[in-house]
Design a protein around this motif. Structure first.
Motif, PDB file in Angstrom:
ATOM      1  N   ASP A  13      10.669  80.286  -4.324  1.00  0.00           N
ATOM      2  CA  ASP A  13      10.208  81.102  -5.452  1.00  0.00           C
ATOM      3  C   ASP A  13      10.843  82.487  -5.337  1.00  0.00           C
ATOM      4  OD1 ASP A  13       8.929  82.372  -7.515  1.00  0.00           O
ATOM      5  OD2 ASP A  13       6.917  81.684  -6.973  1.00  0.00           O
ATOM      6  N   THR A  14      12.109  82.558  -5.695  1.00  0.00           N
ATOM      7  CA  THR A  14      12.854  83.814  -5.537  1.00  0.00           C
ATOM      8  C   THR A  14      12.369  84.893  -6.509  1.00  0.00           C
ATOM      9  OG1 THR A  14      14.575  82.934  -6.998  1.00  0.00           O
ATOM     10  CG2 THR A  14      14.906  82.670  -4.633  1.00  0.00           C
ATOM     11  N   GLU A  15      11.873  84.489  -7.667  1.00  0.00           N
ATOM     12  CA  GLU A  15      11.368  85.479  -8.624  1.00  0.00           C
ATOM     13  C   GLU A  15      10.203  86.260  -8.015  1.00  0.00           C
ATOM     14  OE1 GLU A  15       9.305  85.798 -13.063  1.00  0.00           O
ATOM     15  OE2 GLU A  15       9.852  83.832 -12.248  1.00  0.00           O
ATOM     16  N   LEU A  16       9.219  85.546  -7.490  1.00  0.00           N
ATOM     17  CA  LEU A  16       8.085  86.214  -6.871  1.00  0.00           C
ATOM     18  C   LEU A  16       8.512  86.911  -5.582  1.00  0.00           C
ATOM     19  CD1 LEU A  16       5.142  86.955  -6.638  1.00  0.00           C
ATOM     20  CD2 LEU A  16       4.681  84.682  -5.688  1.00  0.00           C
ATOM     21  N   GLY A  17       9.396  86.269  -4.836  1.00  0.00           N
ATOM     22  CA  GLY A  17       9.882  86.878  -3.602  1.00  0.00           C
ATOM     23  C   GLY A  17      10.515  88.235  -3.846  1.00  0.00           C
TER      24      GLY A  17
ATOM     25  N   THR B  34     -11.388  78.585  -4.081  1.00  0.00           N
ATOM     26  CA  THR B  34     -11.828  79.351  -5.245  1.00  0.00           C
ATOM     27  C   THR B  34     -11.259  78.690  -6.505  1.00  0.00           C
ATOM     28  OG1 THR B  34      -9.904  80.825  -5.357  1.00  0.00           O
ATOM     29  CG2 THR B  34     -11.653  81.419  -3.799  1.00  0.00           C
ATOM     30  N   ASP B  35     -11.432  79.357  -7.640  1.00  0.00           N
ATOM     31  CA  ASP B  35     -10.876  78.815  -8.881  1.00  0.00           C
ATOM     32  C   ASP B  35      -9.482  79.368  -9.170  1.00  0.00           C
ATOM     33  OD1 ASP B  35     -11.512  81.408  -9.466  1.00  0.00           O
ATOM     34  OD2 ASP B  35     -12.734  80.944 -11.235  1.00  0.00           O
ATOM     35  N   SER B  36      -8.872  80.038  -8.184  1.00  0.00           N
ATOM     36  CA  SER B  36      -7.537  80.617  -8.349  1.00  0.00           C
ATOM     37  C   SER B  36      -6.466  79.533  -8.274  1.00  0.00           C
ATOM     38  CB  SER B  36      -7.289  81.662  -7.262  1.00  0.00           C
ATOM     39  OG  SER B  36      -5.964  82.147  -7.302  1.00  0.00           O
ATOM     40  N   ASP B  37      -5.324  79.792  -8.909  1.00  0.00           N
ATOM     41  CA  ASP B  37      -4.192  78.878  -8.771  1.00  0.00           C
ATOM     42  C   ASP B  37      -3.195  79.395  -7.733  1.00  0.00           C
ATOM     43  OD1 ASP B  37      -3.051  80.975 -10.114  1.00  0.00           O
ATOM     44  OD2 ASP B  37      -2.536  79.845 -11.919  1.00  0.00           O
ATOM     45  N   VAL B  38      -3.643  80.409  -6.939  1.00  0.00           N
ATOM     46  CA  VAL B  38      -2.836  80.970  -5.849  1.00  0.00           C
ATOM     47  C   VAL B  38      -3.474  80.590  -4.521  1.00  0.00           C
ATOM     48  CG1 VAL B  38      -1.919  83.069  -4.793  1.00  0.00           C
ATOM     49  CG2 VAL B  38      -2.178  82.936  -7.290  1.00  0.00           C
ATOM     50  N   ILE B  39      -2.658  80.211  -3.557  1.00  0.00           N
ATOM     51  CA  ILE B  39      -3.165  79.938  -2.215  1.00  0.00           C
ATOM     52  C   ILE B  39      -2.355  80.728  -1.192  1.00  0.00           C
ATOM     53  CG2 ILE B  39      -1.702  77.883  -1.871  1.00  0.00           C
ATOM     54  CD1 ILE B  39      -4.037  76.728  -0.173  1.00  0.00           C
ATOM     55  N   VAL B  40      -3.061  81.265  -0.203  1.00  0.00           N
ATOM     56  CA  VAL B  40      -2.424  81.939   0.925  1.00  0.00           C
ATOM     57  C   VAL B  40      -2.673  81.087   2.165  1.00  0.00           C
ATOM     58  CG1 VAL B  40      -2.166  84.082   2.203  1.00  0.00           C
ATOM     59  CG2 VAL B  40      -3.019  84.139  -0.148  1.00  0.00           C
ATOM     60  N   ILE B  41      -1.614  80.714   2.874  1.00  0.00           N
ATOM     61  CA  ILE B  41      -1.765  79.840   4.033  1.00  0.00           C
ATOM     62  C   ILE B  41      -1.171  80.494   5.285  1.00  0.00           C
ATOM     63  CG2 ILE B  41      -1.773  77.748   2.636  1.00  0.00           C
ATOM     64  CD1 ILE B  41       1.110  77.229   3.495  1.00  0.00           C
ATOM     65  N   ALA B  42      -1.817  80.230   6.410  1.00  0.00           N
ATOM     66  CA  ALA B  42      -1.297  80.631   7.722  1.00  0.00           C
ATOM     67  C   ALA B  42      -1.310  79.371   8.580  1.00  0.00           C
ATOM     68  CB  ALA B  42      -2.153  81.723   8.331  1.00  0.00           C
TER      69      ALA B  42
ATOM     70  N   SER C 260      -0.472  92.039  -3.378  1.00  0.00           N
ATOM     71  CA  SER C 260      -1.382  91.754  -4.490  1.00  0.00           C
ATOM     72  C   SER C 260      -0.802  92.240  -5.811  1.00  0.00           C
ATOM     73  CB  SER C 260      -2.750  92.424  -4.251  1.00  0.00           C
ATOM     74  OG  SER C 260      -3.312  91.986  -3.038  1.00  0.00           O
ATOM     75  N   GLU C 261      -0.242  93.443  -5.781  1.00  0.00           N
ATOM     76  CA  GLU C 261       0.349  94.022  -6.988  1.00  0.00           C
ATOM     77  C   GLU C 261       1.481  93.149  -7.511  1.00  0.00           C
ATOM     78  OE1 GLU C 261       2.920  97.971  -7.487  1.00  0.00           O
ATOM     79  OE2 GLU C 261       0.821  98.400  -6.997  1.00  0.00           O
ATOM     80  N   ALA C 262       2.303  92.631  -6.586  1.00  0.00           N
ATOM     81  CA  ALA C 262       3.433  91.787  -7.002  1.00  0.00           C
ATOM     82  C   ALA C 262       2.972  90.444  -7.562  1.00  0.00           C
ATOM     83  CB  ALA C 262       4.370  91.576  -5.817  1.00  0.00           C
ATOM     84  N   VAL C 263       2.045  89.807  -6.847  1.00  0.00           N
ATOM     85  CA  VAL C 263       1.589  88.472  -7.267  1.00  0.00           C
ATOM     86  C   VAL C 263       0.832  88.559  -8.582  1.00  0.00           C
ATOM     87  CG1 VAL C 263       0.104  86.512  -6.674  1.00  0.00           C
ATOM     88  CG2 VAL C 263       1.483  87.612  -4.892  1.00  0.00           C
ATOM     89  N   ASN C 264      -0.042  89.514  -8.692  1.00  0.00           N
ATOM     90  CA  ASN C 264      -0.871  89.620  -9.898  1.00  0.00           C
ATOM     91  C   ASN C 264      -0.058  90.048 -11.121  1.00  0.00           C
ATOM     92  OD1 ASN C 264      -3.096  88.858  -8.389  1.00  0.00           O
ATOM     93  ND2 ASN C 264      -3.686  90.969  -7.936  1.00  0.00           N
ATOM     94  N   SER C 265       1.116  90.602 -10.922  1.00  0.00           N
ATOM     95  CA  SER C 265       1.955  91.015 -12.050  1.00  0.00           C
ATOM     96  C   SER C 265       2.547  89.818 -12.790  1.00  0.00           C
ATOM     97  CB  SER C 265       3.086  91.922 -11.564  1.00  0.00           C
ATOM     98  OG  SER C 265       4.043  91.179 -10.815  1.00  0.00           O
ATOM     99  N   ILE C 266       2.547  88.673 -12.162  1.00  0.00           N
ATOM    100  CA  ILE C 266       3.121  87.480 -12.818  1.00  0.00           C
ATOM    101  C   ILE C 266       2.060  86.452 -13.170  1.00  0.00           C
ATOM    102  CG2 ILE C 266       5.340  87.774 -11.646  1.00  0.00           C
ATOM    103  CD1 ILE C 266       4.540  85.417  -9.848  1.00  0.00           C
ATOM    104  N   GLN C 267       0.793  86.775 -12.904  1.00  0.00           N
ATOM    105  CA  GLN C 267      -0.279  85.835 -13.201  1.00  0.00           C
ATOM    106  C   GLN C 267      -0.697  85.929 -14.674  1.00  0.00           C
ATOM    107  OE1 GLN C 267      -1.603  83.502 -10.866  1.00  0.00           O
ATOM    108  NE2 GLN C 267       0.327  84.192  -9.964  1.00  0.00           N
TER     109      GLN C 267
END
Length: 227
Positions: free
Chosen positions: A149-153, A61-69, A220-227
């Motif tokens: 990334d302790t801030e986001l963590g 996508t055009d997001s700068d976030v990636i989720v990996i498994a 989602s709430e946590a990640v999007n709060s810093i975007q």
């Protein structure tokens, strides 16, 4: 007579000690045997068949976030499902290396510090924020949060706790703090690693997936709060 009893006792003691030593050696061997079979993805690819033993799933996508498994599918069950749900909900980039074998999927495991599958490496390198989803043992429901990334963590920890989930500090071997960990190989050089217990992942895969939905909302709430 007393001397014979003493000798007999000493012989029994020596036998017991030898048995303990043999047991310890076998236990150590079993532990050593549990390490990864393949040192990197190139080696794995030479000994397995794509789309038979494993497959690679992506959404760009055009997001700068990636989720990996990177241990998805039948390797660490529930991690692919969570990564996909989280990325779909937010239109994040998505990657899953997915085990497909009927049995023995643990042989497909490559540790995070050595996971160098080309597509994953490229996608992560172009992202500013990385969420790496893993599974750990434990019948209770909890999450270990690690990564550089302790801030986001910390934000994710706060959000998950608010939503009623248990978050624990990770043991050293699950802390995800190595710069070589794929979670930390993004543009910022720091990512978040989530280790989710088997008990919680089992809930994610149940027919009533309310916990999965709540977990996705919390992160989602946590990640999007810093975007």
């Amino acid at each position: 007579m007393i001397l014979k009893r003493v000798c007999s006792f000493l012989s029994s003691t020596r036998l017991f000690a030898c048995c303990c030593l043999i047991t310890l050696i076998f236990a150590q061997s079993a532990t050593a045997a549990s390490v990864d079979i393949y040192r990197n993805f190139k080696e794995l690819r030479s000994n397995t068949v794509e789309n038979v033993d494993y497959e690679i799933e992506t959404t760009v996508t055009d997001s700068d976030v990636i989720v990996i498994a990177i241990h998805g599918g039948k390797i660490e069950k529930g991690t692919t499902e969570l990564a996909y749900a989280l990325s779909s909900h937010n239109n994040y980039n998505y990657y899953s290396y997915t085990g497909l074998k009927s049995k023995g999927n643990s042989t497909l495991h490559i540790t995070s510090e050595k996971f160098d599958e080309p597509t994953a490496s490229e996608m992560v390198s172009k992202s500013k924020t990385t969420l790496s989803i893993h599974g750990c043992s434990g019948s209770e429901e909890f999450t270990y949060i690690g990564g550089l990334d302790t801030e986001l963590g910390n934000k994710i920890k706060e959000s998950l706790t608010k939503y009623g989930f248990t978050v624990l500090d990770p043991p050293k071997n699950m802390a995800g703090i190595s710069p070589n960990n794929i979670a930390n190989k993004n543009m910022s050089g720091r990512g978040v690693q989530l280790e989710i217990s088997k008990g919680l992942r089992t809930q994610f895969l149940s027919s009533n997936n309310d916990k999965l939905k709540s977990y996705v909302l919390a992160i989602s709430e946590a990640v999007n709060s810093i975007q």
